[in-house]
Design a protein around this motif. Structure first.
Motif, short mmCIF file in Angstrom:
data_model
loop_
_atom_site.label_atom_id
_atom_site.label_comp_id
_atom_site.label_asym_id
_atom_site.label_seq_id
_atom_site.Cartn_x
_atom_site.Cartn_y
_atom_site.Cartn_z
N GLY A 160 0.82 -1.20 0.00
CA GLY A 160 0.00 0.00 0.00
C GLY A 160 0.86 1.26 0.00
O GLY A 160 1.95 1.28 0.57
N GLN A 161 0.38 2.28 -0.66
CA GLN A 161 1.07 3.58 -0.71
C GLN A 161 0.17 4.61 -0.05
O GLN A 161 -0.94 4.87 -0.52
CB GLN A 161 1.35 3.99 -2.15
CG GLN A 161 2.01 5.36 -2.28
CD GLN A 161 2.09 5.84 -3.72
OE1 GLN A 161 1.60 5.19 -4.64
NE2 GLN A 161 2.70 6.99 -3.92
N ILE A 162 0.63 5.21 1.04
CA ILE A 162 -0.15 6.22 1.74
C ILE A 162 -0.06 7.53 0.97
O ILE A 162 1.02 8.10 0.82
CB ILE A 162 0.33 6.39 3.19
CG1 ILE A 162 0.18 5.07 3.95
CG2 ILE A 162 -0.46 7.49 3.89
CD1 ILE A 162 0.77 5.10 5.34
N LEU A 163 -1.19 8.01 0.49
CA LEU A 163 -1.23 9.24 -0.30
C LEU A 163 -1.45 10.46 0.58
O LEU A 163 -0.94 11.54 0.29
CB LEU A 163 -2.34 9.15 -1.35
CG LEU A 163 -2.24 7.95 -2.32
CD1 LEU A 163 -3.46 7.92 -3.24
CD2 LEU A 163 -0.95 8.03 -3.13
N SER A 164 -2.23 10.31 1.63
CA SER A 164 -2.45 11.41 2.57
C SER A 164 -2.95 10.84 3.88
O SER A 164 -3.50 9.73 3.93
CB SER A 164 -3.47 12.42 2.01
OG SER A 164 -4.77 11.85 1.94
N ALA A 165 -2.74 11.59 4.95
CA ALA A 165 -3.22 11.18 6.27
C ALA A 165 -3.39 12.42 7.13
O ALA A 165 -2.47 13.24 7.24
CB ALA A 165 -2.24 10.22 6.94
N THR A 166 -4.56 12.58 7.73
CA THR A 166 -4.83 13.72 8.60
C THR A 166 -5.49 13.21 9.87
O THR A 166 -6.33 12.32 9.84
CB THR A 166 -5.75 14.75 7.93
OG1 THR A 166 -6.96 14.11 7.51
CG2 THR A 166 -5.07 15.38 6.72
N GLY A 167 -5.08 13.82 10.98
CA GLY A 167 -5.62 13.44 12.28
C GLY A 167 -6.46 14.56 12.86
O GLY A 167 -6.10 15.73 12.78
#
Length: 221
Positions: free
Chosen positions: A99-106
């Motif tokens: 898997g390739q993480i494209l974006s992540a926001t918390g």
């Protein structure tokens, strides 16, 4: 064909979510994700207000070696984290299934991830891996990056298209800039932080639908 999924994960279900406590910051966004063997995530934005105890809480975590302040802006600060991610089961499940993480926001209600997988089978296997690790995943969307059903606006949602159009018309991307995110926020009736996140997601969505195809190379020399 590759698929992109958008998921929500409770902060307490994975190690990085526990490290970057949202008790001391309004929102966090991962900036640079390095898909190396140890799943290092070296840079992240923390949006105002940032409470005094934030860095102390992060640095006290056993797998964190150090946290360094890189850049400071009016509404956010960029940090670099030296972190041993080998114990983070969420990131390991993602990497183990390519898997390739494209974006992540918390945010206080949890973390939102956008992840690309080579096919739906790998996504399903990643889900099983997370379930075995007792990680709760809520999938909010699954789509192909070149799906014709994405519509004439390259997969942009109506709010994303509205924000991006307004930013272009008001000169946000001009040099020098013709407006600020605060001015865009005033026009849209949302927070400065929400404008920043919406534009970032809009550009990412537009780029994936407009530029990427199943034949696109992973790297350009």
């Amino acid at each position: 064909m590759s698929v992109i999924t958008e998921i929500r994960v409770p902060s307490e279900d994975f190690e990085l979510g526990q490290i970057l406590s949202l008790e001391h910051a309004s929102a966090i966004e991962l900036e640079t994700l390095v898909p190396s063997g140890d799943a290092t995530v070296p840079f992240f934005w923390v949006y105002e207000p940032i409470e005094d105890g934030f860095l102390d809480t992060v640095e006290r975590y056993p797998t964190v070696n150090s946290v360094t302040e890189v850049d400071v802006f009016d509404d956010r600060t960029l940090f670099r984290i030296d972190w041993d991610a080998s114990q983070d089961h969420l990131f390991q499940c993602i990497l183990d299934h390519n898997g390739q993480i494209l974006s992540a926001t918390g945010a206080p209600e949890g973390w939102n991830f956008e992840i690309r997988f080579g096919d739906r089978g790998l996504l399903s296997q990643c889900q099983d891996c997370c379930e075995d690790a007792h990680i709760t995943l809520k999938i909010t969307r699954i789509y192909n990056p070149t799906d014709p059903e994405a519509g004439p606006w390259y997969g942009l949602s109506d709010p994303q298209r509205e924000a991006l159009l307004l930013a272009v018309r008001m000169g946000y991307y001009d040099i020098p800039r013709g407006c600020t995110t605060a001015e865009l926020a005033g026009e849209l009736g949302i927070s400065d932080q929400a404008v920043t996140e919406r534009l970032r997601r809009a550009i990412g969505t537009f780029g994936r639908h407009a530029l990427l195809t199943p034949e696109s190379p992973a790297h350009v020399d």
